[in-house]
Motif scaffolding. Structure first.
Motif, PDB file in Angstrom:
ATOM      1  N   LEU A 186     -47.160 -85.393 -93.223  1.00  0.00           N
ATOM      2  CA  LEU A 186     -46.860 -84.132 -92.933  1.00  0.00           C
ATOM      3  C   LEU A 186     -48.033 -83.427 -91.929  1.00  0.00           C
ATOM      4  O   LEU A 186     -49.198 -83.799 -91.939  1.00  0.00           O
ATOM      5  CB  LEU A 186     -46.949 -83.017 -94.101  1.00  0.00           C
ATOM      6  CG  LEU A 186     -46.060 -83.659 -95.389  1.00  0.00           C
ATOM      7  CD1 LEU A 186     -46.070 -82.503 -96.572  1.00  0.00           C
ATOM      8  CD2 LEU A 186     -44.600 -83.474 -94.970  1.00  0.00           C
TER       9      LEU A 186
ATOM     10  N   SER B 104     -40.523 -76.737 -82.915  1.00  0.00           N
ATOM     11  CA  SER B 104     -39.214 -77.586 -82.921  1.00  0.00           C
ATOM     12  C   SER B 104     -38.472 -77.188 -81.547  1.00  0.00           C
ATOM     13  O   SER B 104     -38.317 -76.148 -81.385  1.00  0.00           O
ATOM     14  CB  SER B 104     -38.548 -77.384 -83.960  1.00  0.00           C
ATOM     15  OG  SER B 104     -37.310 -78.174 -83.879  1.00  0.00           O
TER      16      SER B 104
ATOM     17  N   GLN C  48     -42.078 -90.800 -88.410  1.00  0.00           N
ATOM     18  CA  GLN C  48     -41.314 -90.198 -89.733  1.00  0.00           C
ATOM     19  C   GLN C  48     -42.155 -88.849 -90.044  1.00  0.00           C
ATOM     20  O   GLN C  48     -41.798 -88.243 -90.949  1.00  0.00           O
ATOM     21  CB  GLN C  48     -41.309 -90.862 -90.697  1.00  0.00           C
ATOM     22  CG  GLN C  48     -42.648 -91.536 -91.473  1.00  0.00           C
ATOM     23  CD  GLN C  48     -43.241 -92.648 -90.745  1.00  0.00           C
ATOM     24  OE1 GLN C  48     -43.096 -93.014 -89.463  1.00  0.00           O
ATOM     25  NE2 GLN C  48     -43.733 -93.479 -91.649  1.00  0.00           N
ATOM     26  N   THR C  49     -43.196 -88.432 -89.323  1.00  0.00           N
ATOM     27  CA  THR C  49     -44.091 -87.245 -89.889  1.00  0.00           C
ATOM     28  C   THR C  49     -43.137 -86.005 -89.834  1.00  0.00           C
ATOM     29  O   THR C  49     -42.504 -85.908 -88.937  1.00  0.00           O
ATOM     30  CB  THR C  49     -45.202 -86.951 -88.817  1.00  0.00           C
ATOM     31  OG1 THR C  49     -45.954 -88.212 -88.859  1.00  0.00           O
ATOM     32  CG2 THR C  49     -45.976 -85.852 -89.025  1.00  0.00           C
ATOM     33  N   GLN C  50     -43.383 -85.363 -90.525  1.00  0.00           N
ATOM     34  CA  GLN C  50     -42.695 -83.892 -90.683  1.00  0.00           C
ATOM     35  C   GLN C  50     -43.632 -82.861 -90.202  1.00  0.00           C
ATOM     36  O   GLN C  50     -44.756 -82.726 -90.637  1.00  0.00           O
ATOM     37  CB  GLN C  50     -42.255 -83.759 -92.359  1.00  0.00           C
ATOM     38  CG  GLN C  50     -41.248 -84.611 -93.000  1.00  0.00           C
ATOM     39  CD  GLN C  50     -39.986 -84.495 -92.236  1.00  0.00           C
ATOM     40  OE1 GLN C  50     -39.229 -83.493 -92.218  1.00  0.00           O
ATOM     41  NE2 GLN C  50     -39.392 -85.876 -91.737  1.00  0.00           N
TER      42      GLN C  50
ATOM     43  N   TYR D 176     -44.388 -78.935 -89.890  1.00  0.00           N
ATOM     44  CA  TYR D 176     -44.231 -77.496 -90.243  1.00  0.00           C
ATOM     45  C   TYR D 176     -44.879 -76.613 -89.175  1.00  0.00           C
ATOM     46  O   TYR D 176     -46.372 -77.122 -88.964  1.00  0.00           O
ATOM     47  CB  TYR D 176     -44.930 -77.272 -91.443  1.00  0.00           C
ATOM     48  CG  TYR D 176     -44.042 -77.874 -92.634  1.00  0.00           C
ATOM     49  CD1 TYR D 176     -42.859 -77.186 -93.368  1.00  0.00           C
ATOM     50  CD2 TYR D 176     -43.834 -79.115 -93.199  1.00  0.00           C
ATOM     51  CE1 TYR D 176     -42.210 -77.795 -94.109  1.00  0.00           C
ATOM     52  CE2 TYR D 176     -43.143 -79.870 -94.135  1.00  0.00           C
ATOM     53  CZ  TYR D 176     -42.274 -78.896 -94.608  1.00  0.00           C
ATOM     54  OH  TYR D 176     -41.608 -79.527 -95.714  1.00  0.00           O
TER      55      TYR D 176
ATOM     56  N   PRO E   6     -38.665 -78.362 -91.894  1.00  0.00           N
ATOM     57  CA  PRO E   6     -39.423 -79.074 -91.153  1.00  0.00           C
ATOM     58  C   PRO E   6     -38.851 -79.919 -90.162  1.00  0.00           C
ATOM     59  O   PRO E   6     -37.387 -80.014 -90.313  1.00  0.00           O
ATOM     60  CB  PRO E   6     -40.270 -79.956 -91.941  1.00  0.00           C
ATOM     61  CG  PRO E   6     -39.249 -80.246 -93.021  1.00  0.00           C
ATOM     62  CD  PRO E   6     -38.617 -78.921 -93.384  1.00  0.00           C
TER      63      PRO E   6
ATOM     64  N   THR F 110     -38.489 -83.748 -87.682  1.00  0.00           N
ATOM     65  CA  THR F 110     -38.917 -84.891 -87.764  1.00  0.00           C
ATOM     66  C   THR F 110     -39.669 -85.194 -86.153  1.00  0.00           C
ATOM     67  O   THR F 110     -38.975 -84.884 -85.719  1.00  0.00           O
ATOM     68  CB  THR F 110     -38.046 -85.862 -88.304  1.00  0.00           C
ATOM     69  OG1 THR F 110     -37.664 -85.749 -89.726  1.00  0.00           O
ATOM     70  CG2 THR F 110     -38.670 -87.255 -88.266  1.00  0.00           C
TER      71      THR F 110
END
Length: 255
Positions: A126, A135, A162-164, A166, A208, A210
């Protein structure tokens, strides 16, 4: 970890990280002290710390109240210590620290402000990006310059796909509208824009996101895109940083 997020102020996203093994929680930034206290009380949780990304008022306004009400430890960028009050621990680029049960890594991402930092949890994959990466967008450049912001974004782009992600604001719908004027034939962007429209229509937050999807759709991470370069009539020798600067200027004027 459970990440709780909700809208506050006009478009800020309040973030609470809940440790499932205890009653402790961590806030990322403090845009609205009363709203965060209400959320904590409703969840029956104790605020252990606040992780500040940068000094802007809409990310720090609730700090004093949260400190008084909970005694939480306040972490934030050492470079902005004089502008963040109260601040218990100043953090430097690449510093690793433990807060409660979680291990964080600091990523310095100057541009929006000179001292902004992001908080990365490598075990959970994360990252909390404040006003650096959104985003389908990125933050305005208030204190740094385009090269500085570009290189900050490249640091985040190098994290595992694959990091989310926020972030600190719900800007995804406006970012999508702009991005579609820059790279309209990108299927990954078209898909993400449709998803954002559906989420917002349902009153849901669009995060979130990706990192892999952002790399495929966010124009500020795609300065090597042939379609973007053609649409903006880039010169053969125009660098990615120069193109990024133009994109940011276009977005600043976009309505």
């Amino acid at each position: 970890m459970i990440v709780e997020q909700f809208l506050c102020r006009s478009d800020n996203i309040a973030l609470l990280l809940h440790d499932k093994a205890s009653k402790d929680s961590i806030a990322v930034d403090a845009p609205d002290g009363p709203a965060l206290l209400t959320a904590l009380q409703k969840a029956g949780r104790r605020l252990a710390a606040v992780l500040v990304t940068h000094h802007h008022h809409d990310h720090t306004e609730g700090l004093a109240l949260l400190k008084r009400a909970t005694g939480a430890k306040i972490f934030g960028p050492a470079l902005e210590a004089a502008q963040i009050s109260p601040l218990d621990t100043g953090l430097q680029n690449e510093q690793k620290f433990t807060c409660g049960a979680f291990s964080f890594e600091v990523i310095a991402t100057p541009g929006h402000t000179l001292g902004e930092i992001c908080y990365y949890l490598p075990q959970q994959k994360l990252v909390f990006t404040g006003d650096c990466l959104f985003s389908l967008g990125c933050g305005r450049i208030f204190e740094g310059d385009a090269a500085m912001m570009y290189h900050s974004l490249q640091k985040l782009a190098a994290l595992p796909p694959q990091t989310q992600i926020y972030c600190g604001h719900e800007y995804s719908a406006a970012n999508a509208r702009f991005a579609l004027t820059i790279e309209p034939h990108n299927p990954a962007l078209q898909q993400r824009a449709a998803e954002i429209r559906a989420l917002r229509a349902a009153g849901k937050i669009t995060l979130p996101a990706t990192l892999s999807r952002e790399l495929a759709a966010n124009p500020f991470l795609r300065c090597d895109s042939a379609e973007i370069r053609t649409n903006l009539a880039c010169a053969a020798d125009e660098t990615d940083v120069q193109l990024f600067a133009r994109l940011r200027q276009l977005k600043d004027r976009f309505r």
